[in-house]
Scaffold this motif. Structure first.
Motif, mmCIF file in Angstrom:
data_model
loop_
_atom_site.group_PDB
_atom_site.id
_atom_site.type_symbol
_atom_site.label_atom_id
_atom_site.label_comp_id
_atom_site.label_asym_id
_atom_site.label_seq_id
_atom_site.Cartn_x
_atom_site.Cartn_y
_atom_site.Cartn_z
ATOM 1 N N VAL A 48 0.793 -1.227 0.000
ATOM 2 C CA VAL A 48 0.000 0.000 0.000
ATOM 3 C C VAL A 48 0.830 1.283 0.000
ATOM 4 O O VAL A 48 0.530 2.216 -0.773
ATOM 5 N N PRO A 49 1.887 1.401 0.831
ATOM 6 C CA PRO A 49 2.634 2.675 0.852
ATOM 7 C C PRO A 49 3.247 3.061 -0.484
ATOM 8 O O PRO A 49 3.502 4.246 -0.730
ATOM 9 N N ASP A 50 3.470 2.101 -1.379
ATOM 10 C CA ASP A 50 4.146 2.390 -2.645
ATOM 11 C C ASP A 50 3.206 2.419 -3.845
ATOM 12 O O ASP A 50 3.647 2.536 -4.983
ATOM 13 N N LEU A 51 1.897 2.340 -3.600
ATOM 14 C CA LEU A 51 0.967 2.248 -4.716
ATOM 15 C C LEU A 51 0.680 3.600 -5.355
ATOM 16 O O LEU A 51 0.636 4.620 -4.674
ATOM 17 N N SER A 52 0.460 3.572 -6.674
ATOM 18 C CA SER A 52 -0.021 4.745 -7.391
ATOM 19 C C SER A 52 -1.546 4.745 -7.329
ATOM 20 O O SER A 52 -2.168 3.771 -6.929
ATOM 21 N N ASP A 53 -2.137 5.864 -7.753
ATOM 22 C CA ASP A 53 -3.590 5.931 -7.794
ATOM 23 C C ASP A 53 -4.132 4.926 -8.796
ATOM 24 O O ASP A 53 -3.492 4.584 -9.781
ATOM 25 N N GLY A 54 -5.326 4.478 -8.552
ATOM 26 C CA GLY A 54 -5.990 3.520 -9.423
ATOM 27 C C GLY A 54 -7.255 3.071 -8.747
ATOM 28 O O GLY A 54 -7.903 3.850 -8.045
ATOM 29 N N CYS A 55 -7.623 1.803 -8.915
ATOM 30 C CA CYS A 55 -8.740 1.259 -8.166
ATOM 31 C C CYS A 55 -8.394 -0.142 -7.695
ATOM 32 O O CYS A 55 -7.491 -0.794 -8.240
ATOM 33 N N LEU A 56 -9.114 -0.591 -6.673
ATOM 34 C CA LEU A 56 -8.863 -1.898 -6.073
ATOM 35 C C LEU A 56 -10.049 -2.811 -6.343
ATOM 36 O O LEU A 56 -11.195 -2.466 -6.044
ATOM 37 N N LEU A 57 -9.790 -3.975 -6.904
ATOM 38 C CA LEU A 57 -10.790 -5.024 -7.097
ATOM 39 C C LEU A 57 -10.521 -6.091 -6.043
ATOM 40 O O LEU A 57 -9.487 -6.760 -6.075
ATOM 41 N N LEU A 58 -11.448 -6.233 -5.110
ATOM 42 C CA LEU A 58 -11.193 -6.990 -3.887
ATOM 43 C C LEU A 58 -12.166 -8.151 -3.717
ATOM 44 O O LEU A 58 -13.385 -7.951 -3.704
ATOM 45 N N ASP A 59 -11.616 -9.361 -3.567
ATOM 46 C CA ASP A 59 -12.462 -10.506 -3.274
ATOM 47 C C ASP A 59 -12.826 -10.498 -1.791
ATOM 48 O O ASP A 59 -12.047 -10.057 -0.952
ATOM 49 N N ILE A 60 -14.025 -10.979 -1.485
ATOM 50 C CA ILE A 60 -14.467 -11.002 -0.094
ATOM 51 C C ILE A 60 -14.009 -12.267 0.624
ATOM 52 O O ILE A 60 -13.488 -12.208 1.740
ATOM 53 N N ILE A 61 -14.186 -13.418 0.004
ATOM 54 C CA ILE A 61 -13.876 -14.689 0.656
ATOM 55 C C ILE A 61 -12.415 -15.054 0.399
ATOM 56 O O ILE A 61 -12.048 -15.485 -0.697
ATOM 57 N N MET A 62 -11.578 -14.876 1.428
ATOM 58 C CA MET A 62 -10.167 -15.230 1.347
ATOM 59 C C MET A 62 -9.734 -15.783 2.700
ATOM 60 O O MET A 62 -10.284 -15.408 3.740
ATOM 61 N N PRO A 63 -8.735 -16.667 2.712
ATOM 62 C CA PRO A 63 -8.251 -17.206 3.985
ATOM 63 C C PRO A 63 -7.441 -16.170 4.764
ATOM 64 O O PRO A 63 -6.968 -15.190 4.204
ATOM 65 N N GLU A 64 -7.307 -16.394 6.058
ATOM 66 C CA GLU A 64 -6.499 -15.581 6.972
ATOM 67 C C GLU A 64 -7.101 -14.201 7.204
ATOM 68 O O GLU A 64 -7.413 -13.825 8.318
ATOM 69 N N MET A 65 -7.254 -13.402 6.155
ATOM 70 C CA MET A 65 -7.906 -12.094 6.266
ATOM 71 C C MET A 65 -8.837 -11.929 5.081
ATOM 72 O O MET A 65 -8.394 -11.948 3.940
ATOM 73 N N ASP A 66 -10.145 -11.775 5.350
ATOM 74 C CA ASP A 66 -11.082 -11.646 4.238
ATOM 75 C C ASP A 66 -11.152 -10.203 3.745
ATOM 76 O O ASP A 66 -10.522 -9.295 4.300
ATOM 77 N N GLY A 67 -11.945 -9.998 2.691
ATOM 78 C CA GLY A 67 -12.001 -8.679 2.074
ATOM 79 C C GLY A 67 -12.580 -7.608 2.968
ATOM 80 O O GLY A 67 -12.137 -6.454 2.936
ATOM 81 N N LEU A 68 -13.572 -7.946 3.791
ATOM 82 C CA LEU A 68 -14.168 -6.958 4.685
ATOM 83 C C LEU A 68 -13.171 -6.515 5.753
ATOM 84 O O LEU A 68 -13.100 -5.328 6.096
ATOM 85 N N GLU A 69 -12.402 -7.459 6.279
ATOM 86 C CA GLU A 69 -11.381 -7.081 7.274
ATOM 87 C C GLU A 69 -10.298 -6.236 6.625
ATOM 88 O O GLU A 69 -9.795 -5.281 7.224
ATOM 89 N N LEU A 70 -9.931 -6.578 5.387
ATOM 90 C CA LEU A 70 -8.945 -5.760 4.681
ATOM 91 C C LEU A 70 -9.474 -4.346 4.482
ATOM 92 O O LEU A 70 -8.728 -3.368 4.639
ATOM 93 N N GLN A 71 -10.748 -4.208 4.152
ATOM 94 C CA GLN A 71 -11.347 -2.873 4.041
ATOM 95 C C GLN A 71 -11.172 -2.083 5.335
ATOM 96 O O GLN A 71 -10.847 -0.892 5.310
ATOM 97 N N GLU A 72 -11.409 -2.717 6.460
ATOM 98 C CA GLU A 72 -11.272 -2.040 7.751
ATOM 99 C C GLU A 72 -9.832 -1.581 7.968
ATOM 100 O O GLU A 72 -9.591 -0.454 8.431
ATOM 101 N N ARG A 73 -8.889 -2.446 7.635
ATOM 102 C CA ARG A 73 -7.474 -2.076 7.782
ATOM 103 C C ARG A 73 -7.137 -0.889 6.878
ATOM 104 O O ARG A 73 -6.439 0.037 7.294
#
Length: 229
Positions: A48-73
């Motif tokens: 994240v600290p090195d990303l350029s502007d754009g958009c994020l396509l995020l899956d919800i169902i993932m192991p360890e940390m799901d998409g909703l938790e990633l959104q919160e972070r």
């Protein structure tokens, strides 16, 4: 590197399915977009600290940390990139929760390339200047234009009810529900169910609710599962 002032055309993809990532990368590159993929939420957070502007396509169902938790972070980091979430077909509850947490759109799997590219291009073109408070006011004005029956159909869609369920609940035919749904989408100025749901969610969020959701991740992930009455 793109010149200053040129439109940013980067799509960051977070999904744990390597085959889907490969397919998405090919689709975006064929459409003239730059695609950068990550197989875990943690890998994306590290980048994240090195990303350029754009958009994020995020899956919800993932192991360890799901998409909703990633959104919160990402919210806690002040991440301001437009987010599109990928949900299972018919999983409206999850889509509503993601939109409350700041996603600009959702797309249901399995999706076709045209719908996907439409959603991504709209996100890339999005002006991120207006605050959620202002968006909430605009959404409330649009929803206020609906007739009582159109509002009932919109509420039913947000609740995840099928056309047949709404017809039974409202005591009307399924065909009449479809007519009201088409009129409702026209009044809201969209052909997209995702956008209609997003407007409905924003219209029901007061500025105080938005501040509380932004400040309290537990509120977003817990209490936000149900829409305010």
């Amino acid at each position: 590197m793109q010149s200053k002032g040129s439109p940013v055309r980067i799509v960051y993809i977070v999904d744990d399915d390597p085959a889907l990532l490969g397919s998405l990368e090919r689709t975006f590159r064929a459409a003239g977009l730059t695609a950068v993929s990550y197989q875990t939420a943690f890998a994306f957070l590290d980048a994240v600290p090195d990303l350029s502007d754009g958009c994020l396509l995020l899956d919800i169902i993932m192991p360890e940390m799901d998409g909703l938790e990633l959104q919160e972070r990402l919210n806690s980091l002040g991440f301001n990139m437009p987010v599109i979430v990928m949900t299972a077909w018919g999983d409206v509850e999850t889509a509503v929760q993601a939109i409350k947490s700041g996603a600009v759109d959702f797309i249901e799997k399995p999706f076709n390339d045209e719908a996907l590219l439409d959603a991504v291009n709209a996100a890339l073109a999005l002006d991120r200047g207006p605050t959620r408070d202002r968006e909430s006011v605009v959404a409330a004005k649009l929803v206020a234009k609906l007739s009582p029956r159109e509002r009932q159909v919109l509420d039913g869609l947000v609740a995840g009810r099928s056309t047949k369920q709404m017809a039974y609940d409202l005591g009307i035919s399924a065909r009449t529900v479809e007519v009201h749904r088409a009129r409702m989408l026209a009044r809201l100025g969209t052909h997209s169910l995702a956008e209609a749901i997003r407007l409905a969610v924003l219209a029901r969020l007061s500025p105080a609710d938005l501040e509380a959701n932004a400040a309290d991740p537990q509120r977003r992930s817990g209490a936000s599962r149900g829409l305010p009455e």
